[in-house]
Write a protein that holds these residues in place. Sequence first.
Motif, PDB file in Angstrom:
ATOM      1  N   HIS A  81      -6.826   6.722   8.563  1.00 23.02           N
ATOM      2  CA  HIS A  81      -7.861   6.636   7.518  1.00 23.02           C
ATOM      3  C   HIS A  81      -7.747   5.322   6.761  1.00 23.02           C
ATOM      4  O   HIS A  81      -8.754   4.653   6.502  1.00 23.02           O
ATOM      5  CB  HIS A  81      -7.746   7.821   6.566  1.00 23.02           C
ATOM      6  CG  HIS A  81      -8.706   7.768   5.428  1.00 23.02           C
ATOM      7  ND1 HIS A  81     -10.057   7.984   5.586  1.00 23.02           N
ATOM      8  CD2 HIS A  81      -8.511   7.502   4.113  1.00 23.02           C
ATOM      9  CE1 HIS A  81     -10.647   7.865   4.420  1.00 23.02           C
ATOM     10  NE2 HIS A  81      -9.735   7.573   3.505  1.00 23.02           N
ATOM     11  N   TRP A  82      -6.524   4.943   6.393  1.00 23.06           N
ATOM     12  CA  TRP A  82      -6.298   3.694   5.667  1.00 23.06           C
ATOM     13  C   TRP A  82      -6.828   2.499   6.460  1.00 23.06           C
ATOM     14  O   TRP A  82      -7.495   1.631   5.911  1.00 23.06           O
ATOM     15  CB  TRP A  82      -4.809   3.527   5.377  1.00 23.06           C
ATOM     16  CG  TRP A  82      -4.463   2.189   4.826  1.00 23.06           C
ATOM     17  CD1 TRP A  82      -4.583   1.781   3.522  1.00 23.06           C
ATOM     18  CD2 TRP A  82      -3.970   1.058   5.546  1.00 23.06           C
ATOM     19  NE1 TRP A  82      -4.187   0.474   3.397  1.00 23.06           N
ATOM     20  CE2 TRP A  82      -3.806   0.006   4.630  1.00 23.06           C
ATOM     21  CE3 TRP A  82      -3.647   0.829   6.878  1.00 23.06           C
ATOM     22  CZ2 TRP A  82      -3.343  -1.248   5.001  1.00 23.06           C
ATOM     23  CZ3 TRP A  82      -3.180  -0.410   7.251  1.00 23.06           C
ATOM     24  CH2 TRP A  82      -3.030  -1.437   6.320  1.00 23.06           C
ATOM     25  N   GLN A 119     -10.553   2.234   6.314  1.00 29.10           N
ATOM     26  CA  GLN A 119     -11.010   1.870   4.975  1.00 29.10           C
ATOM     27  C   GLN A 119     -10.688   0.412   4.620  1.00 29.10           C
ATOM     28  O   GLN A 119     -11.413  -0.213   3.866  1.00 29.10           O
ATOM     29  CB  GLN A 119     -10.387   2.798   3.930  1.00 29.10           C
ATOM     30  CG  GLN A 119     -10.806   4.241   4.041  1.00 29.10           C
ATOM     31  CD  GLN A 119     -12.289   4.421   3.861  1.00 29.10           C
ATOM     32  OE1 GLN A 119     -13.001   4.708   4.807  1.00 29.10           O
ATOM     33  NE2 GLN A 119     -12.787   4.235   2.651  1.00 29.10           N
ATOM     34  N   ILE A 120      -9.606  -0.120   5.139  1.00 31.88           N
ATOM     35  CA  ILE A 120      -9.157  -1.461   4.752  1.00 31.88           C
ATOM     36  C   ILE A 120      -9.779  -2.561   5.617  1.00 31.88           C
ATOM     37  O   ILE A 120      -9.678  -3.739   5.293  1.00 31.88           O
ATOM     38  CB  ILE A 120      -7.607  -1.535   4.797  1.00 31.88           C
ATOM     39  CG1 ILE A 120      -7.077  -2.738   4.007  1.00 31.88           C
ATOM     40  CG2 ILE A 120      -7.081  -1.612   6.213  1.00 31.88           C
ATOM     41  CD1 ILE A 120      -7.224  -2.625   2.547  1.00 31.88           C
ATOM     42  N   HIS A 143      -1.509   9.042   6.907  1.00 33.06           N
ATOM     43  CA  HIS A 143      -2.623   8.367   6.258  1.00 33.06           C
ATOM     44  C   HIS A 143      -3.019   7.059   6.944  1.00 33.06           C
ATOM     45  O   HIS A 143      -3.995   6.424   6.529  1.00 33.06           O
ATOM     46  CB  HIS A 143      -2.270   8.077   4.789  1.00 33.06           C
ATOM     47  CG  HIS A 143      -1.911   9.309   4.027  1.00 33.06           C
ATOM     48  ND1 HIS A 143      -2.833  10.232   3.620  1.00 33.06           N
ATOM     49  CD2 HIS A 143      -0.707   9.770   3.616  1.00 33.06           C
ATOM     50  CE1 HIS A 143      -2.227  11.207   2.984  1.00 33.06           C
ATOM     51  NE2 HIS A 143      -0.933  10.955   2.965  1.00 33.06           N
ATOM     52  N   SER A 198      -3.718   5.548  -3.654  1.00 33.99           N
ATOM     53  CA  SER A 198      -4.927   6.375  -3.740  1.00 33.99           C
ATOM     54  C   SER A 198      -4.772   7.508  -4.749  1.00 33.99           C
ATOM     55  O   SER A 198      -5.749   8.157  -5.099  1.00 33.99           O
ATOM     56  CB  SER A 198      -5.269   6.952  -2.365  1.00 33.99           C
ATOM     57  OG  SER A 198      -4.215   7.776  -1.917  1.00 33.99           O
ATOM     58  N   PHE A 228      -6.997   2.578  -4.686  1.00 35.52           N
ATOM     59  CA  PHE A 228      -7.571   2.295  -3.370  1.00 35.52           C
ATOM     60  C   PHE A 228      -9.085   2.142  -3.414  1.00 35.52           C
ATOM     61  O   PHE A 228      -9.666   1.486  -2.572  1.00 35.52           O
ATOM     62  CB  PHE A 228      -7.157   3.380  -2.369  1.00 35.52           C
ATOM     63  CG  PHE A 228      -7.377   2.970  -0.941  1.00 35.52           C
ATOM     64  CD1 PHE A 228      -6.590   1.995  -0.352  1.00 35.52           C
ATOM     65  CD2 PHE A 228      -8.378   3.550  -0.197  1.00 35.52           C
ATOM     66  CE1 PHE A 228      -6.804   1.602   0.952  1.00 35.52           C
ATOM     67  CE2 PHE A 228      -8.594   3.166   1.127  1.00 35.52           C
ATOM     68  CZ  PHE A 228      -7.804   2.192   1.700  1.00 35.52           C
ATOM     69  N   THR A 241       3.011  -1.389   4.105  1.00 36.08           N
ATOM     70  CA  THR A 241       2.606  -0.016   3.820  1.00 36.08           C
ATOM     71  C   THR A 241       3.835   0.861   3.689  1.00 36.08           C
ATOM     72  O   THR A 241       4.847   0.660   4.363  1.00 36.08           O
ATOM     73  CB  THR A 241       1.697   0.590   4.910  1.00 36.08           C
ATOM     74  OG1 THR A 241       2.460   0.806   6.100  1.00 36.08           O
ATOM     75  CG2 THR A 241       0.482  -0.267   5.193  1.00 36.08           C
ATOM     76  N   PHE A 281       0.861  -1.172   0.000  1.00 36.55           N
ATOM     77  CA  PHE A 281       0.000   0.000   0.000  1.00 36.55           C
ATOM     78  C   PHE A 281       0.901   1.228   0.000  1.00 36.55           C
ATOM     79  O   PHE A 281       1.609   1.490   0.969  1.00 36.55           O
ATOM     80  CB  PHE A 281      -0.916   0.005   1.229  1.00 36.55           C
ATOM     81  CG  PHE A 281      -1.994  -1.028   1.151  1.00 36.55           C
ATOM     82  CD1 PHE A 281      -3.217  -0.723   0.574  1.00 36.55           C
ATOM     83  CD2 PHE A 281      -1.782  -2.308   1.637  1.00 36.55           C
ATOM     84  CE1 PHE A 281      -4.211  -1.686   0.491  1.00 36.55           C
ATOM     85  CE2 PHE A 281      -2.772  -3.277   1.555  1.00 36.55           C
ATOM     86  CZ  PHE A 281      -3.995  -2.963   0.969  1.00 36.55           C
ATOM     87  N   MET A 336       2.991   4.584   2.845  1.00 29.93           N
ATOM     88  CA  MET A 336       2.084   5.612   2.333  1.00 29.93           C
ATOM     89  C   MET A 336       2.180   6.936   3.075  1.00 29.93           C
ATOM     90  O   MET A 336       1.530   7.890   2.700  1.00 29.93           O
ATOM     91  CB  MET A 336       0.648   5.099   2.402  1.00 29.93           C
ATOM     92  CG  MET A 336       0.144   4.921   3.810  1.00 29.93           C
ATOM     93  SD  MET A 336      -1.504   4.275   3.870  1.00 29.93           S
ATOM     94  CE  MET A 336      -1.158   2.552   3.909  1.00 29.93           C
TER      95      MET A 336
END
Length: 189
Positions: free
Chosen positions: A104-105, A108-109, A101, A44, A79, A95, A18, A97
């Motif tokens: 939030h990641w 979302q994941i 982030h 993303s 993403f 990761t 990611f 990223m």
Amino acid sequence: SALGVAKLARRKPMAVIFGAGKVGRGFLAQLLNRAGWDFSLVDSHEETVNTLRQQDGWDVYNLAKGTNEHLQALHVWHFEDNLDVALSGADLMLTAMGANHLNHWAHQIRKPLCKRLRDGEIDLILAENHPRPADEVRESLLDGADNEERLLINTRLGIAQAQVLRSCIEPTVNQHPLTVQVQDHWTLP
């Protein structure tokens, strides 16, 4: 399990990175490639994803040795794509990223990750410059999780922190825009 080891012996292991920026492509992808792993990238930034999809890979230029190594991801995902598919065959997640982030990641994941965790254990390596990324990611994954998700996350997800000590910098004007210039450093502690 013995069955899991037998399955891995028949195919190359698969990782999902990611973050398709300089560290993801110029360090993590190169380490995985040299270790014999297949890897996919998830990002993303739509322009980055589209450019990587249009190109036949990218070069990693070693500043100390003056050599190029060409890499290519098995898949490049946005993403917002169906990450159930991206994670379905993953043996490892990483990761790179940016620490800002992570929260939030993680939120979302959670759903696609838990779907993957139903198939078995997986480890996550956080290659982020952050004082406590593993704690933050685990807390964010559990925030709002239902009982089944909590059980899966707590029993089947390993989370490790890594420290990126390799500099990965932009290409020169004479190099392809996807080229990543790197130091000759090969350790991911």
